[in-house]
Scaffold this active site. Structure first.
Site, short mmCIF file in Angstrom:
data_model
loop_
_atom_site.label_atom_id
_atom_site.label_comp_id
_atom_site.label_asym_id
_atom_site.label_seq_id
_atom_site.Cartn_x
_atom_site.Cartn_y
_atom_site.Cartn_z
N ASP A 211 50.42 41.03 35.25
CA ASP A 211 49.09 41.70 35.09
C ASP A 211 50.18 43.16 34.47
O ASP A 211 50.15 44.12 35.20
CB ASP A 211 48.68 42.43 36.17
CG ASP A 211 47.28 42.84 35.95
OD1 ASP A 211 46.88 42.79 34.82
OD2 ASP A 211 46.32 43.73 37.13
N GLU B 183 42.24 41.10 25.40
CA GLU B 183 40.82 41.64 25.23
C GLU B 183 40.21 41.55 23.98
O GLU B 183 40.61 42.43 22.67
CB GLU B 183 41.16 42.56 26.65
CG GLU B 183 39.74 42.85 26.85
CD GLU B 183 39.48 43.23 28.26
OE1 GLU B 183 38.18 43.77 28.58
OE2 GLU B 183 40.55 43.41 29.07
N LYS C 150 40.16 37.07 26.55
CA LYS C 150 39.24 38.13 27.85
C LYS C 150 38.11 38.68 26.63
O LYS C 150 37.70 39.17 26.11
CB LYS C 150 40.13 39.09 28.08
CG LYS C 150 41.08 38.99 28.58
CD LYS C 150 42.28 39.50 29.70
CE LYS C 150 41.54 40.36 30.90
NZ LYS C 150 42.85 41.44 31.70
N THR D 190 36.84 38.93 32.34
CA THR D 190 36.75 39.99 33.98
C THR D 190 36.19 40.51 33.70
O THR D 190 34.86 40.14 33.32
CB THR D 190 38.12 40.43 32.59
OG1 THR D 190 38.61 41.23 33.66
CG2 THR D 190 37.91 40.69 31.45
N PHE E 44 38.45 40.15 40.52
CA PHE E 44 39.05 41.56 40.63
C PHE E 44 38.84 41.93 42.24
O PHE E 44 37.84 41.93 42.97
CB PHE E 44 38.23 42.68 40.30
CG PHE E 44 39.19 42.83 38.89
CD1 PHE E 44 39.19 42.04 37.82
CD2 PHE E 44 38.97 44.19 37.70
CE1 PHE E 44 39.56 41.67 36.87
CE2 PHE E 44 39.30 44.20 36.75
CZ PHE E 44 39.52 43.14 36.30
#
Length: 324
Positions: free
Chosen positions: A16, A95, A131, A155, A177
């Site tokens: 990440d 993203e 994303k 996400t 998350f």
């Protein structure tokens, strides 16, 4: 054997980060980026030539100065993604601008542009995950993109309703998350801490994982946003986990045993009725944590997206010898 090595035997380990040096150090299968990580990466010396390339390229494209800066940001994201793909054997997640989180058509246009930019520099589509925030509009865009052969990573996922809608849409991967869920409960309840088994973020991912396996959904569950290694260990066996470099280092330094925590259900294939828009919006809104954290996450990504844009704008003006 260290815990990171043990984890790799049961879970796909993803980095990440956009930090090239950290990716080289930990040799993950995949890597994920987001506006916040790209903003950090843009400060690194290794990426300065990529910024210059993106500015030069964008200046040659048609459109207003704002449109050129937006193109510059996408070009930079794909060039950083390209560099990362020279190290990882798997995929890079890139993203879409968070300001498009509630715009299905805008998300589609931006995702297609990102994929086109990757194609221009020789990156195969199967090596990219687009994303998108797990709003209803984002999920609908991802459903269309998946039919076009564009694989998506949904996400900012906090609620079970989001997970159900993503599975119905047939998205490639979701990123529920963990740490941000824990943050909310520590800030909004009397709790001062949770044991790993009782951690609400861990419990959320476990519930989603079991639901997907019981109903035979192919969507990959990739736990994200960890605050400590205990959360990671409590999800050992999950399809995939995306982990920051500091926590990867902690796992690599730990020689203790790491038992498997998640195992696929044996009765996969149970039927599941799809969730409609009305039920999705009500159930997500009814979860105060999920409602709060989705909005907050989008806002934070937008702040970092704007900060990156301003940096690129200033660099472009400097290159042209004009005031920013």
């Amino acid at each position: 054997m260290d815990k990171l090595s043990q984890l790799r035997e049961m879970t796909a380990v993803v980095a990440d980060t956009g930090d090239i040096n950290a990716i080289r150090q930990f040799t993950p299968l995949d890597a994920t980026t987001n506006p916040s990580l790209l903003l950090k990466a843009a400060q690194q010396a290794e990426y300065q030539p990529l910024i210059d390339d993106a500015i030069t390229w964008a200046a040659k494209q048609n459109g207003s100065s704002d449109e050129q800066i937006a193109l510059c940001g996408d070009r930079l994201a794909t060039k950083i993604g390209y560099q990362i793909l020279q190290i990882v054997p798997g995929r890079i997640s890139t993203e879409v601008d968070a300001r498009l989180s509630f715009d299905t058509q805008g998300t589609l246009a931006r995702a297609r542009r990102i994929m086109d930019l990757y194609a221009q520099i020789g990156v195969a589509p199967e090596r990219v995950l687009i994303k998108v925030a797990s709003t209803w509009e984002g999920i609908k865009a991802a459903e269309i993109l998946e039919r076009e052969g564009v694989h998506c990573n949904l996400t900012l996922l906090f609620s079970f309703a989001q997970a159900r809608a993503c599975a119905d849409a047939g998205v490639t991967l979701i990123s529920p998350f963990v740490g941000r869920i824990l943050d909310w409960y520590l800030q909004n309840t009397d709790a001062t801490g949770f044991a790993p088994e009782e951690d609400p973020g861990v419990q959320s991912v476990r519930r989603i994982y079991q639901f997907y396996k019981e109903h035979g959904f192919d969507t990959t569950v990739m736990g994200a946003s960890f605050r400590n290694t205990e959360q990671i260990e409590a999800l050992a066996g999950c399809d995939s986990l995306t982990i920051s470099p500091n926590l990867l280092a902690e796992l690599a330094d730990d020689q203790g045993a790491l038992p498997r925590a998640l195992t696929p259900a044996a009765n996969g294939g149970q039927s599941s009725a799809p969730i409609g828009e009305g039920d999705f919006r009500f159930q997500h809104n009814d979860d105060a944590m999920a409602h709060d954290k989705l909005g907050e996450g989008i806002r934070k990504f937008v702040v970092d997206q704007i900060a990156l844009k301003e940096q690129l704008k200033a660099r472009a003006a400097q290159a042209q010898g004009a005031p920013a």
